[in-house]
Design an enzyme around this catalytic site. Structure first.
Site, PDB file in Angstrom:
ATOM      1  N   ASN A 163       0.841  -1.202   0.000  1.00 38.71           N
ATOM      2  CA  ASN A 163       0.000   0.000   0.000  1.00 38.71           C
ATOM      3  C   ASN A 163       0.880   1.257   0.000  1.00 38.71           C
ATOM      4  OD1 ASN A 163       0.597   0.773   2.832  1.00 38.71           O
ATOM      5  ND2 ASN A 163      -0.436  -1.171   3.267  1.00 38.71           N
ATOM      6  N   ASP A 202      -4.269  -6.162   4.968  1.00 37.87           N
ATOM      7  CA  ASP A 202      -5.271  -7.053   5.570  1.00 37.87           C
ATOM      8  C   ASP A 202      -5.237  -8.451   4.947  1.00 37.87           C
ATOM      9  OD1 ASP A 202      -6.389  -5.219   7.420  1.00 37.87           O
ATOM     10  OD2 ASP A 202      -7.259  -4.135   5.726  1.00 37.87           O
ATOM     11  N   LYS A 215       9.484 -17.185  -9.909  1.00 38.97           N
ATOM     12  CA  LYS A 215       8.653 -16.167 -10.560  1.00 38.97           C
ATOM     13  C   LYS A 215       7.625 -16.846 -11.478  1.00 38.97           C
ATOM     14  CE  LYS A 215       8.839 -12.050 -13.348  1.00 38.97           C
ATOM     15  NZ  LYS A 215       9.576 -11.283 -14.342  1.00 38.97           N
ATOM     16  N   PHE A 272      -4.261   3.564  14.654  1.00 38.67           N
ATOM     17  CA  PHE A 272      -4.498   4.540  13.595  1.00 38.67           C
ATOM     18  C   PHE A 272      -5.570   3.967  12.686  1.00 38.67           C
ATOM     19  CE2 PHE A 272      -1.601   8.193  13.150  1.00 38.67           C
ATOM     20  CZ  PHE A 272      -0.872   8.031  14.311  1.00 38.67           C
ATOM     21  N   LYS A 284     -13.802   1.104  15.984  1.00 37.60           N
ATOM     22  CA  LYS A 284     -12.511   0.392  16.063  1.00 37.60           C
ATOM     23  C   LYS A 284     -11.924   0.468  17.466  1.00 37.60           C
ATOM     24  CE  LYS A 284     -11.363   0.496  11.287  1.00 37.60           C
ATOM     25  NZ  LYS A 284     -10.703   1.133  10.188  1.00 37.60           N
ATOM     26  N   LYS A 302     -11.240  -3.129  19.148  1.00 32.63           N
ATOM     27  CA  LYS A 302      -9.847  -3.544  19.365  1.00 32.63           C
ATOM     28  C   LYS A 302      -9.356  -3.237  20.783  1.00 32.63           C
ATOM     29  CE  LYS A 302      -8.785  -3.254  14.433  1.00 32.63           C
ATOM     30  NZ  LYS A 302      -7.738  -3.217  13.424  1.00 32.63           N
TER      31      LYS A 302
END
Ligand code: C5P
Length: 406
Positions: A212, A281, A291, A326, A340, A344
């Site tokens: 990401n 995730d 490969k 975060f 959240k 959590k």
């Protein structure tokens, strides 16, 4: 953007006679840019390497070179310089000045100023590696440590005398962090904190991965700020291009599963855990050893779920331990943050509006909404380092309210 910790601080820099004195001219310029009030004291031999005019021009202040000035206002300089200082930095510190300080001598303006001050003194040795390794220098440095001076160790490498070894003046980034620490209240002293940062990389084969846009900048700023506040800092980092912040212990990981292992290894000993990493995730279900040829790639990539590290930490949370998350959200920030926080078992969550301009991934600045069980607070749009400072201020007040140290 944001505030600098150096603004308005009175920093005295003692420059001694070493070729490395020219590097310190650059440091004075950096500190002046950050609005510090810099006064320079030079030993007689330092003026052989760099002229006082250079330091006067860069600091914007007169440079002090001798005990005995010309007018009445100069008579007590050796007392007044040290009395007003927030911190005194000796750089480069030669073997000679280190020896004189270790013996409590006061035979020039610099050593007299040091003896007369109650400010923190930081010493940056710089000398030939054999002079640095000499038992007399080792003993003198140990004496200075025992007396409460901060020693910023020199680096190893090629020196002006064309010899390799320990003795090169420390890098500015390291010195700057120690200076910042010396003028920051040590609210996290005695605390071990864990910060995670960066993206994770989930490999498909030796050439390809899923990842990401996280740069790691927010997490690295949090680690830097925690060091300045006196914490022992462990930074578990996914792949980033950033150098490890000075004074911080970095553990490098690639995948979410590696991050899970590293975080759980260290979490038990930490009183605060801040999870700024953008953990993937999902990972490709199958990791190919070689490969995959493009004609053989299945266009429908099968994914497996990664462990939710923060969720697991929330389940294992110890009494007094603080857990900060975060979240990257594009809408309903407060509502999503609160969900959240509860799911959590967090004490605080910093929600990034990824729909905003320059307030999340990659940029230098950020704006977060803080959500806790006692309400929400929007922090100003500011640099990531200043955001980190504000976050640690909130975390410190939570620590003071928490039942006992983890
Ligand atoms: O649920 P969401 O992924 O939005 O929560 C983000 C928070 O959870 C971040 O603090 C992130 O570091 C953490 N996280 C984690 N493990 C995951 C996914 C997210 O620790 N697998």
């Amino acid at each position: 953007m944001g505030q600098t910790v150096f603004a308005g601080k009175k920093i005295v820099i003692g420059v001694c006679g070493s070729i490395a004195a020219f590097k310190v001219a650059g440091w004075v310029s950096e500190l002046a840019k950050e609005e510090a009030m810099v006064s320079v004291v030079m030993t007689a031999s330092a003026t052989e390497f760099v002229t006082p005019l250079t330091f006067a021009a860069l600091s914007g202040n007169n440079v002090h070179t001798g005990m005995f000035g010309t007018g009445k206002e100069d008579v007590m300089t050796h007392i007044s310089i040290g009395r007003d200082a927030d911190v005194i930095l000796i750089a480069p510190a030669t073997a000679n000045v280190i020896a004189r300080l270790a013996n409590g001598m006061a035979d020039d303006l610099l050593t007299t100023t040091i003896l007369a001050t109650r400010a923190q003194v930081l010493v940056c040795p710089a000398m030939n590696s054999r002079m640095y390794a000499h038992p007399a220098t080792r003993r003198n440095l140990q004496t200075l440590k025992d007396l409460g001076y901060g020693i910023i160790d020199p680096e190893s490498g090629m020196m002006a005398c064309k010899e390799e070894g320990d003795g090169r003046l420390a890098e500015w980034d390291t010195v700057k962090e120690h200076l910042a620490k010396s003028i920051t209240p040590q609210a996290l002293q005695g605390h071990k904190v864990l910060v995670t940062a960066g993206p994770t990389r989930e490999p498909l084969d030796p050439a390809r991965f899923l990842s990401n846009r996280s740069s790691g900048k927010m997490g690295y700023a949090l680690a830097r700020s925690a060091f300045r506040r006196g914490a022992e800092v462990i930074l578990v980092s996914g792949p980033t291009a950033l150098p490890c912040p000075p004074g911080v212990t970095r553990v490098n990981v690639q995948t979410a599963e590696e991050m899970y292992e590293a975080v759980l290894t260290h979490a038990g000993a930490c009183s605060v855990i801040v999870k700024a990493a953008a953990v993937a995730d999902y990972r490709p279900e199958e990791l190919h050893e070689h490969k995959v040829k493009k004609e053989n790639i299945d266009v429908n990539l099968l994914l497996a779920k990664n462990p939710d590290i923060l969720l697991e930490l929330g389940k294992r949370k110890k009494t007094g331990q603080l857990l900060i998350g975060f979240a990257a959200e594009s809408r309903n920030l407060a509502e999503e943050g609160l969900k959240k926080l509860r799911k959590k078992n967090l004490d605080l969550i910093a929600v990034n509006d990824i729909g905003g301009d320059n307030t999340g991934f990659e940029g230098e600045s950020n704006q977060v909404l803080l959500v806790s069980s006692s309400g929400t607070e929007i922090l100003p749009h500011t640099s990531k380092l200043h955001t980190a400072d504000l976050l640690w201020e909130r975390i410190t007040s939570l620590l003071m309210q928490s039942p006992q140290k983890a």
